[in-house]
Scaffold this motif. Structure first.
Motif, mmCIF file in Angstrom:
data_model
loop_
_atom_site.group_PDB
_atom_site.id
_atom_site.type_symbol
_atom_site.label_atom_id
_atom_site.label_comp_id
_atom_site.label_asym_id
_atom_site.label_seq_id
_atom_site.Cartn_x
_atom_site.Cartn_y
_atom_site.Cartn_z
ATOM 1 N N LYS A 75 0.812 -1.217 0.000
ATOM 2 C CA LYS A 75 0.000 0.000 0.000
ATOM 3 C C LYS A 75 0.849 1.272 0.000
ATOM 4 O O LYS A 75 0.477 2.278 -0.612
ATOM 5 C CB LYS A 75 -0.963 -0.027 1.182
ATOM 6 N N ALA A 76 1.988 1.228 0.663
ATOM 7 C CA ALA A 76 2.871 2.402 0.666
ATOM 8 C C ALA A 76 3.415 2.679 -0.730
ATOM 9 O O ALA A 76 3.607 3.843 -1.111
ATOM 10 C CB ALA A 76 4.015 2.190 1.653
ATOM 11 N N ALA A 302 -1.580 7.258 7.841
ATOM 12 C CA ALA A 302 -1.201 8.288 6.872
ATOM 13 C C ALA A 302 -1.691 7.837 5.493
ATOM 14 O O ALA A 302 -2.866 7.494 5.352
ATOM 15 C CB ALA A 302 0.306 8.499 6.916
ATOM 16 N N LEU A 303 -0.826 7.817 4.480
ATOM 17 C CA LEU A 303 -1.194 7.332 3.149
ATOM 18 C C LEU A 303 -0.377 6.074 2.871
ATOM 19 O O LEU A 303 0.756 6.135 2.403
ATOM 20 C CB LEU A 303 -0.935 8.403 2.085
ATOM 21 N N GLY A 304 -0.941 4.924 3.231
ATOM 22 C CA GLY A 304 -0.237 3.657 3.063
ATOM 23 C C GLY A 304 0.713 3.321 4.191
ATOM 24 O O GLY A 304 1.444 2.335 4.108
ATOM 25 N N GLU A 317 4.942 2.322 9.992
ATOM 26 C CA GLU A 317 4.916 0.862 9.936
ATOM 27 C C GLU A 317 3.764 0.369 9.073
ATOM 28 O O GLU A 317 2.773 1.075 8.855
ATOM 29 C CB GLU A 317 4.776 0.333 11.375
ATOM 30 N N HIS A 318 3.917 -0.832 8.560
ATOM 31 C CA HIS A 318 2.796 -1.540 7.960
ATOM 32 C C HIS A 318 3.060 -3.035 8.033
ATOM 33 O O HIS A 318 4.181 -3.486 7.813
ATOM 34 C CB HIS A 318 2.560 -1.135 6.506
ATOM 35 N N THR A 319 2.019 -3.767 8.381
ATOM 36 C CA THR A 319 2.079 -5.220 8.311
ATOM 37 C C THR A 319 1.482 -5.666 6.982
ATOM 38 O O THR A 319 0.879 -4.878 6.252
ATOM 39 C CB THR A 319 1.303 -5.862 9.463
ATOM 40 N N GLY A 320 1.657 -6.937 6.688
ATOM 41 C CA GLY A 320 1.054 -7.513 5.498
ATOM 42 C C GLY A 320 0.674 -8.949 5.744
ATOM 43 O O GLY A 320 1.322 -9.652 6.523
#
Length: 515
Positions: A75-76, A302-304, A317-320
């Motif tokens: 997504k980022a 935020a955005l992604g 951070e982002h998980t997947g």
């Protein structure tokens, strides 16, 4: 200390990934039944990376170059490609963060009501504040028997109930990132994966990152196999690799930790292939996610990217998660520190990554052992709660029942047939004479589910699902269900509470009459 350089010219050495850490990795993999993990640390100008455990049973070892499905860390990148369009005011002056989506792709985009349809912007879609909840069980569903295209999936969104007013509530929604990808592809005439490669991966020398499964399989690096662990036979079961076409913008990346460190480092150092002003926009918080331990204050989206504060340090951070794969990417820009981790189960991979990533962060920050958060305890409680809710679903979902309970109005075979909802598409219910139960499957959805209907009372049932390889493999998902009968004694609808944010409301599917 042994130091060498990988083929991608990234330094690989022990550093914080020492023997003590290796022991922790082995313990955590065993606890959560994960075959293997690949992990990298960015610490200033240094990069440390190692593979642990098994990439493919019985004995293919994990390495830093092993490829994984990166899930929602995609997504980022989608937001970053959108940023390149926003920057290009000469070619795409109509594309701004606050541009309503409907102005860009017209009738391709629609939501439940006219206001949401005409007012939801690019920024709203990329920050999960559109008013549309996940509706993941509608994702990729089809009534034709063929795989749904992204455009078909987007068209069906107008039939999915909203559960909040626009811009009033954070609600994670994969479908909105499909919309973002469709905007980009419509305006540029190029595939989102090709644009990611041209505008981000190639400039950052991310040569082992792909948006197509076949391309990844043809690459020089091994693609890990994904698994789920079965307690019943105490063994791992391989899960088939997913195609990525239905995940455009939301989860269409396959990569390794070495390539992701290049993305992490560029973001931390503000040397991305797009401007610092655009990066600032991508990292600026838009939606309030809420508070949870061990973070200070509310996490934001935020955005992604998700952002928050951990022990006084802001992180991004982002998980997947994909079928039988998990991913973790977390950045601490102020201390030039980042962790990338990929592993090869669903759900439990993310638990392992969380434990290991925050152990490394705590070591970096010098957090005393007595003040460190108990990630295993938290996640074990999630599993215990989910298993309890599944095994006690009838009493939880239907706390007040007559005694004795009422029989169904009609013989169970009368409830069989195909039912249709324009957002969730077809559901075909059949009767298993050997078990005297109703069943259905959603095998054509992106995340397949297999249903068993358990009668509760009258026209009320619970649906117990079996899902292979995804998050629901940890414990069955249970949905309340209800049938409606016409005056002539024929079943006319089935209602299923697929989407939790709808409260007591159900998705009602109309029975398709025999011709």
């Amino acid at each position: 200390m042994v130091i060498k350089r990988s083929e991608s010219n990234v330094m690989v050495s022990d550093g914080p990934l020492d023997k003590k850490f290796e022991n922790l990795v082995e313990e955590t993999l065993e606890l959560w039944h994960v075959p293997g993990i690949s992990l990298a640390v960015v610490d200033g100008e240094k990069t440390f990376a190692k593979g642990y455990g098994i990439a493919a049973l019985p004995a293919v070892p994990m390495s830093p170059s092993t490829l994984f499905f990166a899930g929602s860390t995609t997504k980022a990148f989608t937001a970053a490609v959108m940023a390149t369009l926003v920057e290009d005011n000469e070619k795409y002056p109509q594309v701004q963060w606050d541009t309503p989506i409907h102005q860009l792709i017209g009738d391709d985009f629609g939501l439940e009501n006219e206001y949401a349809t005409t007012h939801i912007t690019i920024e709203d879609a990329l920050s999960h504040r559109s008013g549309l909840p996940r509706h993941d069980q509608a994702y990729g569903a089809t009534s034709s028997g063929k795989r749904a295209t992204v455009k078909e999936m987007i068209h069906s969104m107008r039939h999915l109930p909203l559960t909040a007013e626009p811009r009033t509530k954070y609600q994670y929604c994969n479908l909105m990132f499909l919309v973002a990808a469709h905007i980009i592809e419509t305006l540029t005439g190029s595939k989102i994966g090709d644009l990611m490669k041209d505008r981000i991966w190639t400039p950052l020398d991310m040569t082992s990152t792909f948006s197509d499964l076949q391309d990844a399989m043809n690459g020089k690096d091994d693609l890990a196999k994904g698994y789920f662990y079965s307690d019943s036979d105490a063994s791992y079961h391989e899960v088939e690799w997913m195609e990525l076409d239905q995940c455009a913008g939301a989860g269409n990346i396959i990569s390794n930790v070495l390539d992701y460190t290049k993305w992490a480092r560029a973001t931390i150092s503000k040397t991305t292939p797009f401007s610092s002003a655009s990066l600032e926009q991508l990292l600026r918080a838009r939606s309030i996610m809420g508070s949870e331990e061990p973070y200070t204050g509310s996490n934001m989206y935020a955005l992604g990217w998700r952002t928050g504060v951990y022990h006084g340090q802001q992180f991004f951070e982002h998980t997947g998660g994909m079928n039988a794969f998990g991913a973790e990417l977390i950045l601490f820009p102020d201390i030039e520190f980042a962790i990338v981790a990929f592993a090869n189960t669903a759900g439990t991979s993310n638990f392992v990554e969380q434990v290991l990533a925050f152990h490394l962060v705590d070591e970096k920050l010098g957090i005393p052992m007595t003040e460190r958060f108990g990630w295993n305890k938290k996640n074990q409680a999630i599993i215990t709660r989910g298993q309890h809710n599944s095994s006690h679903a009838k009493s939880i979902l239907y706390p007040e029942l007559p005694s004795p309970t009422l029989p169904p109005t009609l013989p169970l075979p009368s409830y069989t047939g195909t039912y249709y909802h324009p957002g969730y598409q077809n559901l075909t219910i059949y009767f298993d004479d050997s078990t005297k139960t109703l069943h259905a499957d959603r095998s054509k959805s992106t995340w397949p589910e297999y249903f068993t209907f358990e009668h509760v009372s009258g026209e009320f049932f619970i649906i117990v699902t079996k899902a292979v390889g995804d998050y629901h493999a940890l414990f069955p998902q249970v949905y309340p269900a209800e049938f409606r009968i016409r005056a002539d004694g024929r079943v006319r609808q089935v209602g299923i509470r697929w989407e939790e944010t709808m409260g007591e409301e159900k998705i009602w599917l109309d029975r398709v009459e025999d011709k």
